[in-house]
Design an enzyme around this catalytic site. Structure first.
Site, short mmCIF file in Angstrom:
data_model
loop_
_atom_site.label_atom_id
_atom_site.label_comp_id
_atom_site.label_asym_id
_atom_site.label_seq_id
_atom_site.Cartn_x
_atom_site.Cartn_y
_atom_site.Cartn_z
N ASN A 75 0.80 -1.21 0.00
CA ASN A 75 0.00 0.00 0.00
C ASN A 75 0.84 1.27 0.00
O ASN A 75 1.71 1.45 0.84
CB ASN A 75 -0.91 0.00 1.23
CG ASN A 75 -2.19 0.77 1.00
OD1 ASN A 75 -2.40 1.29 -0.10
ND2 ASN A 75 -3.03 0.84 1.99
N HIS A 85 -14.94 -5.18 10.52
CA HIS A 85 -14.54 -3.86 11.01
C HIS A 85 -15.73 -3.00 11.37
O HIS A 85 -16.40 -2.46 10.48
CB HIS A 85 -13.76 -3.11 9.92
CG HIS A 85 -12.37 -3.58 9.72
ND1 HIS A 85 -11.45 -2.84 9.00
CD2 HIS A 85 -11.72 -4.69 10.12
CE1 HIS A 85 -10.30 -3.48 8.98
NE2 HIS A 85 -10.43 -4.60 9.65
N HIS A 123 -2.68 0.06 16.31
CA HIS A 123 -1.98 0.53 15.12
C HIS A 123 -0.60 1.11 15.40
O HIS A 123 -0.23 2.19 14.87
CB HIS A 123 -2.85 1.55 14.37
CG HIS A 123 -2.85 1.37 12.88
ND1 HIS A 123 -2.14 2.19 12.06
CD2 HIS A 123 -3.40 0.42 12.10
CE1 HIS A 123 -2.28 1.77 10.80
NE2 HIS A 123 -3.03 0.69 10.79
N GLU A 181 1.49 -7.41 11.10
CA GLU A 181 1.02 -7.20 9.72
C GLU A 181 2.06 -6.51 8.86
O GLU A 181 2.02 -6.60 7.64
CB GLU A 181 -0.28 -6.40 9.71
CG GLU A 181 -0.14 -4.98 10.18
CD GLU A 181 -1.47 -4.24 10.21
OE1 GLU A 181 -1.50 -3.10 9.72
OE2 GLU A 181 -2.45 -4.82 10.72
N HIS A 235 -3.62 -10.83 8.49
CA HIS A 235 -4.01 -9.49 8.07
C HIS A 235 -4.88 -9.58 6.81
O HIS A 235 -4.50 -10.22 5.85
CB HIS A 235 -2.71 -8.71 7.79
CG HIS A 235 -2.86 -7.25 7.56
ND1 HIS A 235 -1.99 -6.54 6.75
CD2 HIS A 235 -3.76 -6.36 8.04
CE1 HIS A 235 -2.36 -5.26 6.76
NE2 HIS A 235 -3.42 -5.13 7.51
N ASP A 267 -6.10 -3.63 1.17
CA ASP A 267 -4.87 -3.54 0.38
C ASP A 267 -4.17 -4.87 0.25
O ASP A 267 -3.07 -4.93 -0.31
CB ASP A 267 -3.94 -2.45 0.90
CG ASP A 267 -3.68 -2.51 2.40
OD1 ASP A 267 -2.60 -2.92 2.81
OD2 ASP A 267 -4.60 -2.18 3.16
C1 CS2 Z 1 -4.81 -2.27 9.55
C2 CS2 Z 1 -4.66 -2.04 8.09
O1 CS2 Z 1 -6.43 -3.86 8.99
C3 CS2 Z 1 -5.58 -3.54 9.81
O2 CS2 Z 1 -5.34 -4.19 10.83
O3 CS2 Z 1 -3.75 -2.20 10.35
O4 CS2 Z 1 -5.84 -1.56 7.61
C4 CS2 Z 1 -3.53 -1.13 7.70
O5 CS2 Z 1 -3.73 0.13 8.16
C5 CS2 Z 1 -3.42 -1.10 6.19
O6 CS2 Z 1 -3.28 -2.39 5.72
C6 CS2 Z 1 -2.22 -0.27 5.74
O7 CS2 Z 1 -2.04 -0.41 4.41
MG MG Z 2 -3.74 -3.58 11.95
#
Ligand code: CS2
Ligand code: MG
Length: 409
Positions: free
Chosen positions: A37, A122, A219, A269, A319, A323
């Site tokens: 990404n 989510h 994060h 991730e 993950h 993306d």
């Molecule tokens: C995130 C991701 O899904 C998750 O757990 O941490 O959305 C992350 O921000 C993206 O993959 C970044 O490209």
């Molecule tokens: Mg994450």
């Protein structure tokens, strides 16, 4: 049988994707995902200019040898771009092997260890009412586990809250990387966040009860002691996991977090090789492996780290954001179905334009994912449709503290 061609397809239905298509001299094709990404063209160039010329004439069945050839043979090992390129080749070769065998890849990995893969969706909100509505929506869709992200009073915009608009005006939940010439700058305040998040989980537990598995993604934004504090304050709400609570380049930093909290920890991730996990796994500092096949060197490497993690009763939590393309997503579902130490799979649903380019066999039924039983990985790309969505520059946001200090996004 020999590989006869290697094509790199870059397309952008709602977001950019990098796909490798291998074809054998018998006309069998295989797909692989190399989407990184915000750095997509770097992975495409690495594949196109340095890896693709090495593949024609090779035996597609030699997956392990090809992996080692691209990893050790590159001399310069590891890193997101190299490992995404290797991942794409690896996935495409497993796809070809499955098609030749007439079997879905999970059958080649030892067969199914379960009927389906528990998924989490989510949910997010920039108000309690908005968050509850989002959780209800996901429960109605059949999700049995929910990731909860919330806006924080005093912070203008932060990761994971779908309702907040992006610079492009599009809702956040389809894509965190904003199309545009420069990254959006967001603000961050750790103290405000640590004060607010436990109150949100208290409200969610009161509203939805004690049984619903709840997950949260910090994060990478906390120091080890801040992560320990948050983990401890969340203990009463019995989270399934707290994710990426602190940047993990320094793996021993998790010792301090472990020392202070029993909240389960998921990390990785952004990891690219098993070495990124060595201390975390051998010292039992995490409970879930968050790696994705696309960024970790493919099916071959993901399978190996899960076999290593199994020795320590550490489970998978791969993950699965948008993306990771439908190809990369399906590839890791096959690993998830075959391994014994499966935990949970993230599922951030792809957009309709993305699904119009990638034809998939994957299903989500009653909260459980399944890659399908088509030979190979089970995803095909419509190259004509893909050509209709040319690449567009896009960057992930960055975040700054009140005093202007650059912080982890
Ligand atoms: C995130 C991701 O899904 C998750 O757990 O941490 O959305 C992350 O921000 C993206 O993959 C970044 O490209
Ligand atoms: Mg994450």
């Amino acid at each position: 049988m020999k590989i006869s061609s290697a094509e790199v397809i870059v397309t952008s239905p709602t977001r950019n994707f990098v796909t490798l298509k291998l074809t054998t001299d018998a006309g069998v094709t295989g797909l692989g995902d190399a989407t990184v990404n915000g750095r997509e063209l770097a992975a495409a160039a690495y594949l196109r200019d340095h890896v693709a010329p090495l593949l024609p004439g090779r035996d597609p069945h030699q997956i392990e040898d090809t992996w080692q050839y691209l990893y050790r043979g590159a001399y310069w090992r590891r890193g997101p771009i190299t490992m995404a390129a290797i991942a794409a080749v690896d996935m495409a070769l497993w796809d070809i092997k499955g098609k030749i065998a007439g079997l879905p890849v999970y059958q080649l990995l030892g067969g199914a260890s379960r009927n389906g893969l528990l998924a989490y969706g989510h949910a997010s909100g920039n108000s309690q009412a908005g968050l509850f509505e989002s959780i209800h929506e996901h429960l109605e869709k059949g999700y049995r586990a929910i990731r909860v992200q919330t806006s924080v009073p005093g912070i203008r915009a932060l990761y994971g809250v779908a309702a907040q608009p992006q610079a492009s005006g599009e809702r956040y939940d389809y894509e965190p990387a904003g199309r545009g010439v420069l990254p959006v700058e967001e603000d961050w305040d750790t103290a405000a966040y640590i004060r607010h998040v436990p109150t949100v989980f208290e409200a969610v537990r009161q509203e939805f009860g004690d049984e619903l598995p709840l997950l949260h993604d910090a994060h990478h934004r906390l120091t080890p002691i801040e992560a320990a504090k948050l983990g401890k304050r969340l203990e009463p709400y019995d989270l399934f996991w707290l994710e990426d609570c602190t940047p993990a380049e320094n793996q021993q930093a998790l010792r301090l977090v472990r020392q202070h909290t029993t909240t389960p920890l998921a990390i990785g991730e952004v990891f690219n090789t098993v070495w990124d996990y060595q201390q975390l796994i051998t010292e039992q500092l995490i409970d879930y492996v968050r790696a994705a096949a696309t960024h970790f060197g493919g099916i071959t490497a993901l399978r190996k780290v899960m076999d290593f993690a199994a020795l320590y009763q550490i489970r998978s939590g791969f993950h699965g954001p948008t993306d990771v393309s439908p190809v990369g997503f399906a590839a890791q579902l096959h690993v998830g179905l075959a391994i014994h130490n499966y935990g949970i799979q993230e599922y951030m649903e792809h957009s309709e334009p993305t699904n119009s380019v990638f034809r998939q066999n994957m299903t989500l039924k009653d909260g459980y994912l399944h890659p399908g039983d088509a030979p190979g990985i089970g995803v095909e790309i419509d190259e004509q449709a893909a050509a209709g969505f040319p690449y567009q520059s896009a960057y992930l946001p960055v975040s700054r503290l009140r005093d202007g200090t650059l912080h982890d996004w």
